[in-house]
Structure formats: structure tokens, C-alpha cells
Design an enzyme around this catalytic site. Sequence first.
Site, PDB file in Angstrom:
ATOM      1  N   ARG A   1       2.675  -2.809  -5.644  1.00 14.21           N
ATOM      2  CA  ARG A   1       4.520  -2.887  -4.699  1.00 14.21           C
ATOM      3  C   ARG A   1       5.177  -3.954  -5.246  1.00 14.21           C
ATOM      4  NH1 ARG A   1       2.239  -4.334   0.547  1.00 14.21           N
ATOM      5  NH2 ARG A   1       4.468  -3.498   1.224  1.00 14.21           N
TER       6      ARG A   1
ATOM      7  N   LYS B   1       8.467  -6.628   6.759  1.00 14.52           N
ATOM      8  CA  LYS B   1       8.988  -6.374   7.811  1.00 14.52           C
ATOM      9  C   LYS B   1       8.190  -7.665   8.397  1.00 14.52           C
ATOM     10  CE  LYS B   1       7.770  -1.075   7.531  1.00 14.52           C
ATOM     11  NZ  LYS B   1       7.135   0.087   8.195  1.00 14.52           N
TER      12      LYS B   1
ATOM     13  N   GLU C   1       6.242   4.586   8.446  1.00 21.06           N
ATOM     14  CA  GLU C   1       6.388   4.268   9.299  1.00 21.06           C
ATOM     15  C   GLU C   1       7.233   3.969  10.022  1.00 21.06           C
ATOM     16  OE1 GLU C   1       4.013   0.954  11.020  1.00 21.06           O
ATOM     17  OE2 GLU C   1       3.919   1.823  13.217  1.00 21.06           O
TER      18      GLU C   1
END
Length: 572
Positions: free
Chosen positions: A272, A282, A45
Site C-alpha cells: 500500500r 480511514k 467499501e
Amino acid sequence: MTTAESTSPESTPEASPRDFIRTIIAEERAAGRHPDGVVTRFPPEPNGYLHIGHAKSICLNFGIASENTPGRCHLRFDDTNPTKEDVEYEAAIEEDIRWLGFDWGTHLHYASEYFDRLYEDACELIRRGKAYVDSLSAEEIRDYRGTLKEPGRNSPHRDRTVEENLDLFARMRAGEFPDGAHVLRAKIDMASPNMNMRDPALYRIRRVPHHRTGDAWPIYPMYDYAHCLSDAYEGITHSLCTLEFEDHRPLYDWILDELQTPTHPRQIEFARLNVSYTVTSKRKLLALVEEGHVSGWDDPRMNTIRGLRRRGFTPASVRRFCERIGVAKRDGVVDWALLEHTLREELNVTAPRMMGVLRPLKVVIENYPEDQSEELEAINNPEDPAAGTRMVPFGRELYIEQGDFMEDPPRKFFRLGPGREVRLRYAYFITCERVIKNDAGAVVELRCTYDPATRGGSAPDGRKVKGTLHWVAADAALPAEVRLYDRLFTEENPGGGGRDFRDAINPDSLEVISDARVEPALGDARAGVAYQFERLGYFCLDAVDASPEHLVFNRTVTLRDSWAKHAKGGAK
RNA sequence: UGGGGAUUGGUGUAAUGGUAGCACGACUGACUCUGAAUCAGUUAGUAUAGGUUCGAAUCCUAUAUCCCCAGCCA
């Protein structure tokens, strides 16, 4: 083009798959699936910079594609939420992926390029009675959703007719309604134990311009709806994502099944990457930047791709790291030390050696003739004879590292001390004769003698010295600023146990040394090239702040230092 | 008994009914014109309890612990 699987024992085509995903793909291919190749995608994104965690996914997706010819990997920006995204990030993301060494060829895509198609498919879902326009408020929808342990209730708008839904959705698209007035929902099951299946939102009204489509759309698709279809549109065969999307897979499959798409990509989830002493979220990374704990997204202490790059990490070392950590479904934390290991492993064989003194201590060679100087030959890289040699200036006045002298050295200290003899690398044996101190009692200068017969660094009489020091000639050395970086956090898992990750920020993560001295050859140092400062570590010219008049070096990583461990004992 | 996932040395990861291996780390030692590198070695593991089996990390049963899910974020 399925290759005929030979059963002969000598046919061992490739190394066995490295992880469970590659194993799955290998099995599928062995069964004749994916005759046109394996197609993966990396779908960021555009709302932030890439970090080490993304590197794992990038290496996985591009790696699998390249291993499964004629495979390919698409770069697709998941730009379905214009309130959070920006073109600024897109260029940076592309640059970072390229720097890592991967290429998506012509397959640069955007979820936004499918907005028309996505809209048509949503209408199709409505026609099939599988989606409806809901007019409940966000709070009401939350209330109707139920809880983890209690089923939800159907919205009063759930049974609108197809015509009514089509009309309302068209008017949503036409911009007739304000934000939040309506939402398009999938009609699945409000009692599903999987919250994602309780009539998830497919489209919401957002009357804001999109960085790529401008004012064309007042409605935007949700991730769950756009992602699976984008995958299908592009002919993706394997949609690899992280564990938290496991619960979304039934929805991923439901949408593709209801729309009867020609292809149905397989979503596979993996854990992850977490790395000790760093954060990979983020939100936290953004906080570090915005609150000024670091100088920016490319601060060399950041584990962003740009940060690692500016710090001096190499693409190959990051890729190698991603190979070493493996791919599995278990949540865990990888040692930051492993990244440092893969880096040193590479730099040891590639980095030219240089000499630089971080904390200079003046040394005067009393029996070296005044006004004399000479050049001594030094090996550029003992691991690589082809790297050749260079000449290093030597003179009567030198600088050595303050830490290489002790007035009252302990037994295991191999370096300089009163009356001791050591070797200056590639130069001479010197013996410390006198120690000069300032008024405060600090050692400010050493008066030494040298043995002219040891020129080059070895003694004709065969005598040995235990220590070899790095050094620079006082008048020929170049002044430099050196930035010593340490881990950004003091805890393995910053913010673990419900604490604020900010409390774990290491106050000593950056030490600036403004008056270091480096050998003249470093005046030609270029950004992006790693140098080993002998006995200290690997350094690189800072790409942002260095100039010909002002050398600035970043310490990428120290050399392993068994003496430091020994000397510090149990210190942290 | 909401649903989903996971559990192998300090860390990461292999072994899919047949010798628990590899890497990082740590620790020894050798070597060394970088206390680096290199080389040799040591350390240390199948969450628990039962069961099936000649044989279980692997199959079965129960238990424990951890992670994810109630955005009109991705």
C-alpha cells in the site's frame, strides 16, 4: 485472440512491463492465457472517502485493464457490512474516480447484488460438507481459535449433519435468530498455522437494514467469502490487493476450489502507499474530520481525493505520481515532495501567470505623474507562447510584497532596499528613495522614483538589475483572501513509534491572509483552474468559499524557492 | 523454528548469473524580466557473515532487522 508471437528482433511491441504485476500478466498473456482480455476491479467499501492511497490502486487496476486490450476494470462496492456503510459514500467515490480520469463503463457492481448467489453457494458448501453452522458465542469462538503459536480446538458444533446445517442456515436466513446466535463457518483446519484457515466465519447474523437491499437480509457474508466469489462471478482475471491480504490468499483459493467455480481469479498483493507527513488510514482520516482538526473531508489539507482536488492538484499530476512511485511488495514511505514535483511539472507548462501580493507594502512613485495610469503588457505563460499576453494596470501607487524589501539587506539579497534599483515585472525600474515608518518603527510605505525609459522592463542603456519584483496597482487591484497551506503533520510518519498521531498535527498548517491584493484579471478566476502567482506559487480559486464579492484563493503549492532555503539556513 | 511477506543511495524504483540504472531530494555552477523554469554537474546504494562461480544485488547456507495475522471489519 492470441497474437502470434513473432520472434523477429524488430518486433518490440510495447515498452517492457513497469512492475512485477504487469510482468506476471505479460508472461501469462505470452503463454496464451486470458484470451478474452484482462479484467481487474477496484473494490472500495462505501464507508469513507477515497484518499491518495486509493489513487494508487485505482491507477493500477484501471491502468492494467487499459493496457491489456480488450481489458476492463470494474468498480465494485464491497458492501457486505451494513452497520458501517452508506450510500452517501458511493456517489462521492464514483465522482472521485471519474475526476481522476477513469471510467468503468457499464461495470458498476455491488457485492450486495450477489447476495442470492452467495447464499446458494454457501448452501452448496454445506452440502459438500465444507461449511457448518456454529452456535458458540463470539467470545467462545475467539477462545477456541487458539493463539498465534497454539492450535485452536474444534467447535462442539463442528460435526453437525448436512441436514442440520442446511436447516439452521435457512433459519438464519429467515430471520429466526438474534444477532450473534449462530454463524456459518468454513470447515477447514483449526490447527492451521494460518489463522485465516481456522474455520473462518462466512456469514454472520446482522438484523439491520442494508442501504441497498433494505430488510431483505438478516444475514450478511464476510469479506473473505464474498470477495473471491464476486471476483469469480464477474470474470475478474486479476484481483489486486494490498499486502495484508497475503495471508488470506489460501482462503481465497480454498473457497473457489471447493466451489469449483468456472474461473479462478488470481490474487496478487502489492504494498500500500504511504506518503510522508500524511496519514492514510480511514480511522485517522475520520478522526481528523470528526474532531475538527480539519474543516471536512474536502479540507485542502486532507490527502483525500476531494481534498487534493480542492487544494488544486490535477488528475494528471496524481496519475503521474502513481506511475512514478511504482508497484512493489516492499513497505515504504514515498516523499510528499514527489507529489509536489509532478504537480509543478504539469502546472509549469499549463498555468497562466498572474501577479498577486500576499502581504502588501505600499509604494509611491514620486516622479510618476499624479492622476496618470497606464496598462502594460504581460506574458501569460512563458512556457506556452500560444497563451498570449494580457494588459496589467500600473499607477503611481502600488503594492509590493513586504518580504521584497529590507531596510538593511544582506549581500545576497537581490530585492529592494534603500537606494537600490529593481525591476517591477513587465513595468519599470524603480529606485527606493525613502522609507516611511509608523510610530512602532515598522516600515509602512516606500517612496520611490522610476525611470520612464525602462517601460516594459528593460533599460535602453543596457544596465541590469539583479531583482525583479511582482506588484499590483493600488487602486486597480482586487482584495482577496488567500489561504496558505502547509503539511498537516510535522512528522514524516505521524503516530509512528506508538505515539498518538494527533500529537504530530502541525498547528501552522493553515495561514489565512485576509487582505491580499491580486491583479484585476483574477476577478474572472474559475474554480478548478490553476494560476501561477509569479514568484509565489500555484493557486486556485476555492470551490467552496469563494464568491464574486469575496475572492478566496488556495495556495496549492509554492514555487521552489532557493532563496528561502538560503535565507532560512538551518531552520526547519 | 507459529504462519506469511520484505530488505538496492536520504526516499521510491529498475537490473532475474555479465558495466548497479532511473526518478525525487540535497548540493555546485550556467542562464534568466519569476531567486521559478531550463541546462550542466556533484553527492550517495546491493542488511550481515560465509559459500558456489571466471563472474553474484541475482544462486546456496546461516544471521539480523522490519511489516502483517488471533473481527461475527474490509
